[in-house]
Design a protein around this motif. Structure first.
Motif, PDB file in Angstrom:
ATOM      1  N   GLY A 103       0.817  -1.112  -0.060  1.00 37.85           N
ATOM      2  CA  GLY A 103       0.122   0.002  -0.322  1.00 37.85           C
ATOM      3  C   GLY A 103       0.929   1.385   0.084  1.00 37.85           C
ATOM      4  N   MET A 141      -1.971  -2.964  -4.590  1.00 35.14           N
ATOM      5  CA  MET A 141      -3.238  -2.391  -5.021  1.00 35.14           C
ATOM      6  C   MET A 141      -4.415  -3.279  -4.747  1.00 35.14           C
ATOM      7  SD  MET A 141      -2.073  -1.338  -8.989  1.00 35.14           S
ATOM      8  CE  MET A 141      -3.164  -2.689  -9.692  1.00 35.14           C
ATOM      9  N   ASN A 145      -2.085   4.122 -15.003  1.00 37.00           N
ATOM     10  CA  ASN A 145      -3.284   3.170 -14.242  1.00 37.00           C
ATOM     11  C   ASN A 145      -4.325   4.043 -14.089  1.00 37.00           C
ATOM     12  OD1 ASN A 145      -2.299   0.714 -13.300  1.00 37.00           O
ATOM     13  ND2 ASN A 145      -0.605   1.952 -12.556  1.00 37.00           N
ATOM     14  N   ARG A 166       4.396   5.460  -5.705  1.00 33.89           N
ATOM     15  CA  ARG A 166       4.566   5.226  -7.177  1.00 33.89           C
ATOM     16  C   ARG A 166       3.481   5.692  -7.546  1.00 33.89           C
ATOM     17  NH1 ARG A 166       7.272   1.827  -9.709  1.00 33.89           N
ATOM     18  NH2 ARG A 166       9.316   1.287  -8.686  1.00 33.89           N
ATOM     19  N   CYS A 192       2.878   1.533  -3.514  1.00 33.44           N
ATOM     20  CA  CYS A 192       1.795   1.978  -4.506  1.00 33.44           C
ATOM     21  C   CYS A 192       1.634   3.370  -4.413  1.00 33.44           C
ATOM     22  CB  CYS A 192       0.540   1.246  -4.538  1.00 33.44           C
ATOM     23  SG  CYS A 192       0.615  -0.306  -4.948  1.00 33.44           S
ATOM     24  N   LEU A 193       1.390   3.762  -3.069  1.00 31.98           N
ATOM     25  CA  LEU A 193       1.364   5.370  -2.747  1.00 31.98           C
ATOM     26  C   LEU A 193       2.459   6.155  -3.060  1.00 31.98           C
ATOM     27  CD1 LEU A 193      -0.669   7.101  -1.302  1.00 31.98           C
ATOM     28  CD2 LEU A 193       0.441   6.875   0.684  1.00 31.98           C
ATOM     29  N   LEU A 204      -9.450  10.330  -6.232  1.00 33.59           N
ATOM     30  CA  LEU A 204      -8.855   9.697  -5.205  1.00 33.59           C
ATOM     31  C   LEU A 204      -8.884   8.072  -5.281  1.00 33.59           C
ATOM     32  CD1 LEU A 204      -8.350  11.164  -2.200  1.00 33.59           C
ATOM     33  CD2 LEU A 204     -10.415  10.195  -1.552  1.00 33.59           C
ATOM     34  N   SER A 207       0.424   4.264  -7.926  1.00 35.63           N
ATOM     35  CA  SER A 207       0.150   3.281  -8.782  1.00 35.63           C
ATOM     36  C   SER A 207      -1.444   2.803  -8.103  1.00 35.63           C
ATOM     37  CB  SER A 207       0.855   2.020  -9.154  1.00 35.63           C
ATOM     38  OG  SER A 207       1.294   1.757  -8.014  1.00 35.63           O
ATOM     39  N   HIS A 208      -1.852   3.190  -7.144  1.00 36.33           N
ATOM     40  CA  HIS A 208      -3.114   2.938  -6.500  1.00 36.33           C
ATOM     41  C   HIS A 208      -4.278   3.046  -7.617  1.00 36.33           C
ATOM     42  CE1 HIS A 208      -2.781   1.334  -2.693  1.00 36.33           C
ATOM     43  NE2 HIS A 208      -1.933   2.507  -2.353  1.00 36.33           N
ATOM     44  N   ILE A 209      -5.084   2.416  -7.845  1.00 36.12           N
ATOM     45  CA  ILE A 209      -6.381   2.337  -8.753  1.00 36.12           C
ATOM     46  C   ILE A 209      -6.900   3.800  -8.682  1.00 36.12           C
ATOM     47  CG2 ILE A 209      -8.343   1.311  -9.819  1.00 36.12           C
ATOM     48  CD1 ILE A 209      -7.107  -1.428  -9.623  1.00 36.12           C
ATOM     49  N   ARG A 210      -7.013   4.516  -9.680  1.00 39.60           N
ATOM     50  CA  ARG A 210      -7.700   5.664  -9.393  1.00 39.60           C
ATOM     51  C   ARG A 210      -8.664   6.140 -10.928  1.00 39.60           C
ATOM     52  NH1 ARG A 210      -5.295  10.697  -8.948  1.00 39.60           N
ATOM     53  NH2 ARG A 210      -3.024  10.656  -9.544  1.00 39.60           N
ATOM     54  N   TRP A 228      -5.172  -3.490  -0.573  1.00 35.43           N
ATOM     55  CA  TRP A 228      -5.730  -2.193  -0.153  1.00 35.43           C
ATOM     56  C   TRP A 228      -6.778  -1.826  -0.381  1.00 35.43           C
ATOM     57  CZ3 TRP A 228      -4.236   0.274   4.294  1.00 35.43           C
ATOM     58  CH2 TRP A 228      -2.872  -0.215   4.778  1.00 35.43           C
TER      59      TRP A 228
END
Lengths: 215, 443
Positions: free
Chosen positions: A101, B293, A213, A107, A104-105, B28, A109-112, B296
């Motif tokens: 988590g 990914m 992403n 980078r 990804c934060l 977000l 790269s969290h899905i948004r 979370w």
């Protein structure tokens, strides 16, 4: 802690503002970098550290594969199942994935959904960055607080004496305490990352549109 | 403190959905949105005492043995994607192309199914096919849209053919056997693959210029070269058979099979003399990224569903749906419609973890089989990969396609395949036996 390019792979500070370097790493058959691992522009030093540490943390996946394989071999071939592999692998993977988590934060790269973000001009992007920074920070603080209660319970008795919660199995390792404590630390780390992103959004230049992403 | 509970569960449901959508639009991360909404509603509805309930759910979510199969299958796929196995597989499968019209497209689909059986994620497969098959088809003068659609639809099969991360997550949330899901998905996946192949052959039969046969000289590969290529792919194919076979035979748990898969793929690449430190390191980073990914979003969604159910949300939705007083099949159709709409905007992980804890109990109380519903779900998600505006398959292909191919062109290429997916979905919906016959479940 200077904002220096720490390796050849992360873009240097001067490249930060140059959009032409985007996608400079071609996706080839030899290196199908479809999640654009190489194309990341880090927004601060902490993110770069999180990324570097990620290289080490990810090794733990290999460790869990190796010990799982050891367990399979000893159980099926030598009829000697181990007591420790099962719980250890769960602990390793849980902590690694939780660290993912933060990774990804760093980078981004969290899905948004970026459709509005991409549509906005520089001003709009900045407003969105600040809004997202505030909300992300709020979430991280809230959930870190929640995790601190959980971690406290697993590390201290109700009377305040230090003891580590165990799984209660025959082997009875202290893994629940490690996972809960680790989760708390990772959330604190994510909180600091969000804070830095927020400060950057307020005082710095608009965040580059890195990564693809979209969803 | 403000009593959120005074607004009632119906209003609260709308408020939840509304705030999730509004926050999604701002860009977000989905993982933060779901968790944030969960925590805010927990605080507002139950007060600070409810916080430990949220964290307990998060802890039990990540502290799950089956979940470990996910990083292992992702790692297996990542290593595979970085080896030359896909390329050799593609070249070996030239026999399928032959002098057939549309042969290379059929070849692409066959390779896609083989790759799918070794990989449970979508990105790698589409990118590899986009690099291998798309230039080949375009060079031979194939219809551009047919080629693009073939690559995207074929590549998306990776999440339906076992090992499939989608089915693992579904099995976890619906609390059903993942092995049974893996067995049940075989015929529906085959059905989908056959529909694609039939479509390509029919289109090319009617209009030969859409898929001209390869020139004869390109088909003449010497036996020495053929033998070398077959030698290169035989081991990875055996690994895939071994991994899936041990799950089907009930010898190994899904997690153990995943571990064997990683060991097998590492061995294969070592024998192929491709194993390098860089490759392993990049694969591990990829795994950390993908799992970060997934996990979370999972953490947020499982917290949200926990809070919502505690608020009485599941009883509310159950009473609404069961109170509709319609035939049970209509309920299923409504759910499918909801999933299709959600699939346009959200990622499958979020959809699975948010809707399934609510849908599956209703399915069971209506007397349907949750394994069958899981297959319907994964077929439904096939549509979400290639449907505009956010179909991830399109974005993955865009990243490797020639610049002249626009995102719009890619999405325009998809619709025949979306129709085929919907046909396959309705077939499995009408005849549950397609899914349930192989695992031997009564229906």
């Amino acid at each position: 802690m200077q904002e220096q390019p720490t390796s050849g792979k992360s873009a240097s500070a001067s490249l930060l503002t140059d959009p032409s370097v985007e996608g400079s790493h071609a996706i080839t058959l030899d290196n199908p970098d479809y999640d654009h691992l190489e194309d990341v522009v880090f927004s601060n030093c902490l993110d770069r550290w999180v990324d570097k540490l990620g290289n080490v943390v990810a090794l733990a996946f290999m460790v869990s594969v190796v010990i799982s394989f050891y367990e399979i071999v000893s159980r099926y071939l030598f009829d000697a199942p181990t007591m420790w592999v099962h719980e250890t692998v769960i602990m390793i993977c849980a902590l690694c994935m939780a660290y993912g988590g933060s990774y990804c934060l760093a980078r981004d790269s969290h899905i948004r959904i970026r459709i509005l973000y991409d549509f906005c001009g520089a001003r709009g992007k900045r407003v969105l960055d600040i809004f997202n920074g505030v909300v992300s920070l709020f979430y991280c603080v809230l959930i870190a607080y929640a995790a601190s209660i959980m971690a406290e319970k697993s590390l201290f008795t109700p009377l305040g004496d230090f003891r580590m919660e165990t799984t209660g199995s025959a082997w009875d390792p202290i893994y629940p305490a490690l996972i809960k404590g680790g989760l708390f630390l990772i959330l604190v780390l994510m909180g600091i990352q969000c804070l830095l992103h927020l400060l950057k959004a307020i005082f710095g230049k608009s965040r580059q549109e890195s990564g693809v992403n979209d969803v | 403190m403000f009593e959120l509970s005074s607004i009632g569960i119906e209003m609260a449901s709308y408020l939840m959905i509304g705030s999730i959508l509004a926050l999604l639009v701002t860009g977000l991360p989905l993982a933060f949105i779901t968790g944030l909404v969960a925590l805010v509603f927990a605080l507002g509805w139950f007060g600070p005492m409810s916080i430990p309930l949220v964290t307990t759910r998060i802890y039990s979510f990540i502290n799950e043995y089956v979940l470990i199969a996910i990083p292992m299958f992702v790692l297996m796929a990542s290593i595979l994607d970085r080896s030359g196995i896909a390329r050799d597989l593609y070249n070996t499968m030239r026999v399928f192309a032959g002098q057939l019209r549309g042969g290379v497209a059929v070849q692409t689909l066959v390779v896609a199914i083989f790759l799918a059986a070794m990989s449970g994620i979508i990105g790698g497969e589409i990118v590899l096919l986009g690099l291998l098959a798309l230039p080949q088809m375009l060079r031979l003068g194939y219809d551009q849209r047919l080629s693009i659609g073939t690559v995207c639809a074929g590549g998306s099969l990776g999440t339906m053919v076992p090992p499939s991360i989608v089915l693992i997550i579904y099995g976890l949330t619906a609390n059903v056997s993942i092995s049974e899901l893996f067995v049940a998905t075989i015929f529906p996946a085959m059905l989908l693959g056959s529909l694609y192949i039939a479509y390509i052959l029919i289109r090319c039969y009617i209009n030969p210029s859409m898929g001209p046969a390869a020139p004869k000289e390109e088909l003449d590969i010497s036996w020495a070269v053929k033998a070398k290529m077959i030698k290169g792919v035989i081991l990875p194919v055996l690994v895939a058979i071994w991994v899936l076979g041990s799950i089907y035979a009930g010898i190994a748990s899904v997690t153990e099979a995943a571990c064997m898969g990683v060991v097998g793929v590492v061995l294969s690449t070592w024998i192929r003399k491709e194993l390098t430190w860089t490759m392993i390191r990049d694969s591990l980073r990829q795994t950390l990224n993908t799992c970060g990914m997934i996990i979370w979003i999972g953490i947020g969604a499982s917290a949200l569903v926990g809070v919502y159910n505690l608020m009485g949300g599941n009883r509310f939705i159950e009473s609404v749906i069961l109170g509709l007083d319609v035939a049970p099949i209509v309920v299923i159709l409504i759910m499918m419609a909801i999933l299709l709409v959600l699939g346009l905007f959200m990622d499958w992980i979020g959809i699975a973890l948010l809707t399934m804890p609510i849908f599956v109990p209703i399915i069971i109380s209506l007397g349907y089989n949750p394994i069958w519903f899981g297959i319907l779900f994964s077929m439904n998600m096939q549509v979400s990969y290639i449907s505009p505006p956010f179909g991830p398959a399109a974005f993955y292909l865009k990243s490797v396609a020639p610049p002249s191919i626009t995102l719009k062109e890619i999405f325009l290429s998809m619709w025949p395949f979306i129709i085929l997916q919907l046909i396959a979905l309705s077939l499995v919906l009408t005849f549950p036996g397609i899914a349930l016959w192989l695992p031997g479940i009564e229906y």
